[in-house]
Enzyme design. Structure first.
Site, PDB file in Angstrom:
ATOM      1  N   GLY A  43       0.974  -1.064   0.022  1.00  0.00           N
ATOM      2  CA  GLY A  43      -0.014  -0.114   0.104  1.00  0.00           C
ATOM      3  C   GLY A  43       0.753   1.401   0.095  1.00  0.00           C
ATOM      4  O   GLY A  43       1.389   1.648  -1.074  1.00  0.00           O
ATOM      5  N   SER A 111       6.665  -4.475  -2.156  1.00  0.00           N
ATOM      6  CA  SER A 111       6.287  -3.101  -2.428  1.00  0.00           C
ATOM      7  C   SER A 111       6.300  -2.284  -1.040  1.00  0.00           C
ATOM      8  O   SER A 111       7.525  -2.258  -0.677  1.00  0.00           O
ATOM      9  CB  SER A 111       4.969  -3.031  -3.138  1.00  0.00           C
ATOM     10  OG  SER A 111       4.829  -1.692  -3.807  1.00  0.00           O
ATOM     11  N   TRP A 112       5.456  -1.610  -0.634  1.00  0.00           N
ATOM     12  CA  TRP A 112       5.559  -0.627   0.615  1.00  0.00           C
ATOM     13  C   TRP A 112       5.888  -1.810   1.541  1.00  0.00           C
ATOM     14  O   TRP A 112       6.584  -1.350   2.330  1.00  0.00           O
ATOM     15  CB  TRP A 112       4.127  -0.049   0.963  1.00  0.00           C
ATOM     16  CG  TRP A 112       4.020   0.278   2.297  1.00  0.00           C
ATOM     17  CD1 TRP A 112       3.599  -0.153   3.399  1.00  0.00           C
ATOM     18  CD2 TRP A 112       4.861   1.120   2.695  1.00  0.00           C
ATOM     19  NE1 TRP A 112       3.796   0.635   4.413  1.00  0.00           N
ATOM     20  CE2 TRP A 112       4.584   1.643   4.323  1.00  0.00           C
ATOM     21  CE3 TRP A 112       5.800   2.413   2.318  1.00  0.00           C
ATOM     22  CZ2 TRP A 112       5.098   2.759   5.139  1.00  0.00           C
ATOM     23  CZ3 TRP A 112       6.349   3.439   3.046  1.00  0.00           C
ATOM     24  CH2 TRP A 112       5.967   3.392   4.332  1.00  0.00           C
ATOM     25  N   ASP A 266       8.932  -4.629 -13.908  1.00  0.00           N
ATOM     26  CA  ASP A 266       8.076  -3.685 -12.867  1.00  0.00           C
ATOM     27  C   ASP A 266       7.892  -2.325 -13.168  1.00  0.00           C
ATOM     28  O   ASP A 266       8.866  -1.504 -13.169  1.00  0.00           O
ATOM     29  CB  ASP A 266       8.624  -3.914 -11.563  1.00  0.00           C
ATOM     30  CG  ASP A 266       7.794  -3.669 -10.292  1.00  0.00           C
ATOM     31  OD1 ASP A 266       6.978  -2.638 -10.634  1.00  0.00           O
ATOM     32  OD2 ASP A 266       8.087  -4.234  -9.496  1.00  0.00           O
ATOM     33  N   HIS A 294       5.053  -5.979 -11.554  1.00  0.00           N
ATOM     34  CA  HIS A 294       4.965  -5.854  -9.934  1.00  0.00           C
ATOM     35  C   HIS A 294       4.030  -6.626  -9.415  1.00  0.00           C
ATOM     36  O   HIS A 294       4.164  -7.033  -8.094  1.00  0.00           O
ATOM     37  CB  HIS A 294       4.454  -4.222  -9.675  1.00  0.00           C
ATOM     38  CG  HIS A 294       4.652  -3.852  -8.394  1.00  0.00           C
ATOM     39  ND1 HIS A 294       5.782  -3.600  -7.680  1.00  0.00           N
ATOM     40  CD2 HIS A 294       3.720  -3.421  -7.415  1.00  0.00           C
ATOM     41  CE1 HIS A 294       5.494  -3.357  -6.634  1.00  0.00           C
ATOM     42  NE2 HIS A 294       4.221  -3.143  -6.390  1.00  0.00           N
TER      43      HIS A 294
END
Length: 316
Positions: A43, A111-112, A266, A294
């Site tokens: 997120g 990711s986050w 990505d 991604h």
């Protein structure tokens, strides 16, 4: 989905009071005597995903998941920005580890979630057994500019046009600042339109093969509002990180085994970041996947993640 373990229900669930008026929702699954691993969702703002439990052998792992502040079912309501920074999340992880009586745990994040994993590991390296990352993001200005200031627009021009649509023409040179204003607008209609446009941009770019299912998921208003509010809040502040810190300080991870799984194509988090982290992190392994973007469901990603969790399953 053959690369995933079968679906597994949580074994325990509850809330942990972490202060500042926040209570984070936590889950455990798998073997209570197994190797501890904590799953860090992306997120920011996406929350626990049931599929995340399936990356791990349930007989070999004690699987811990939690909704970060302002996300999922954590309280106050989703999207709450009060006392909500990267360093609050790092402290929450340490409080959760202590509450569960875990000496060291594996970190698993994409990711986050990779950002949070790196920040925690560099702060508490003695508490980390291994790290598995996917789609690395370290919140450098160059990374933010790529996705939110026109880099990825070269690959997704139509989708970029839709991303810019809610922004007045005079403010389009800095979309991140413009969205911060739109998401704080007194008009609910303006806020919701901006949130959906922000969220759909990621849904449109997340996979190497754009899929309508991703766009629908990210366009769902309740998800989009939380996702957009938290992302813009964090990224407008550079996640409260000194520029380049997570790569500059990667030497602190020496001695912690790590696998970095990265799609070559990505478009959200380009592989240069994963490559530079790998170069700075002694002993890390970089798996650069041809044909993947991604998304965790892109070709080869699930298999690479399972190979990593299986390889660490019996290590102490």
């Amino acid at each position: 989905m053959d690369e995933l373990y079968p679906p597994i229900a949580p074994r325990a669930e509850g809330f942990l009071d972490v202060g500042d008026g926040h209570r984070i929702r936590c889950q455990e699954a798998g073997n209570p005597a197994g190797k501890p691993v904590v799953v860090l969702h992306g997120g920011p703002g996406s929350g626990i995903a049931p599929m995340a439990r399936r990356h791990f052998d349930p007989e070999g792992y004690r699987i811990v998941l939690f909704d970060q502040r302002g996300s999922g079912r954590s309280t106050p309501d989703a999207g709450d920005l009060t006392a909500n920074t990267l360093w609050h999340l790092v402290s929450d992880m340490e409080a959760l580890r202590e509450r569960l009586g875990i000496e060291r745990w594996q970190l698993f994040g994409g990711s986050w979630g990779a950002t949070l994993a790196l920040a925690y590991a560099q702060t508490h390296p003695s508490r980390v057994s291994e790290i598995i990352l996917r789609g690395v993001f370290t919140v450098r200005q160059s990374e933010l500019d790529w996705i939110y200031r026109g880099g990825a627009a070269n690959l997704f021009p139509r989708e970029w046009e839709a991303f810019l649509a809610p922004i007045p023409a005079a403010l389009r040179d800095n979309p991140l600042a413009a969205y911060a204003s739109l998401l704080d607008d007194p008009s609910e209609e303006v806020r919701h339109r901006a949130a959906v446009a922000w969220s759909v941009w990621e849904g449109a770019t997340v996979s190497v093969q754009p899929q309508e299912s991703f766009v629908r998921q990210y366009a769902e208003p309740a998800f989009a509002l939380t996702f957009a509010r938290l992302a813009v809040h964090y990224f407008s502040h550079g996640a409260w990180l000194d520029e380049g810190r997570l790569i500059r300080d990667a030497g602190k991870l020496a001695g912690i085994p790590g696998v970095i799984v990265q799609g070559r194509y990505d478009a959200v988090c380009p592989p240069i970041t994963a490559y530079e982290l790998h170069r700075a992190w002694p002993g890390s392994e970089l798996k650069l996947l041809e044909g993947a973007g991604h998304a965790v469901t892109d070709p080869g990603v699930l298999a690479a993640l399972r190979a990593a969790t299986d390889s660490f399953r019996t290590q102490t």
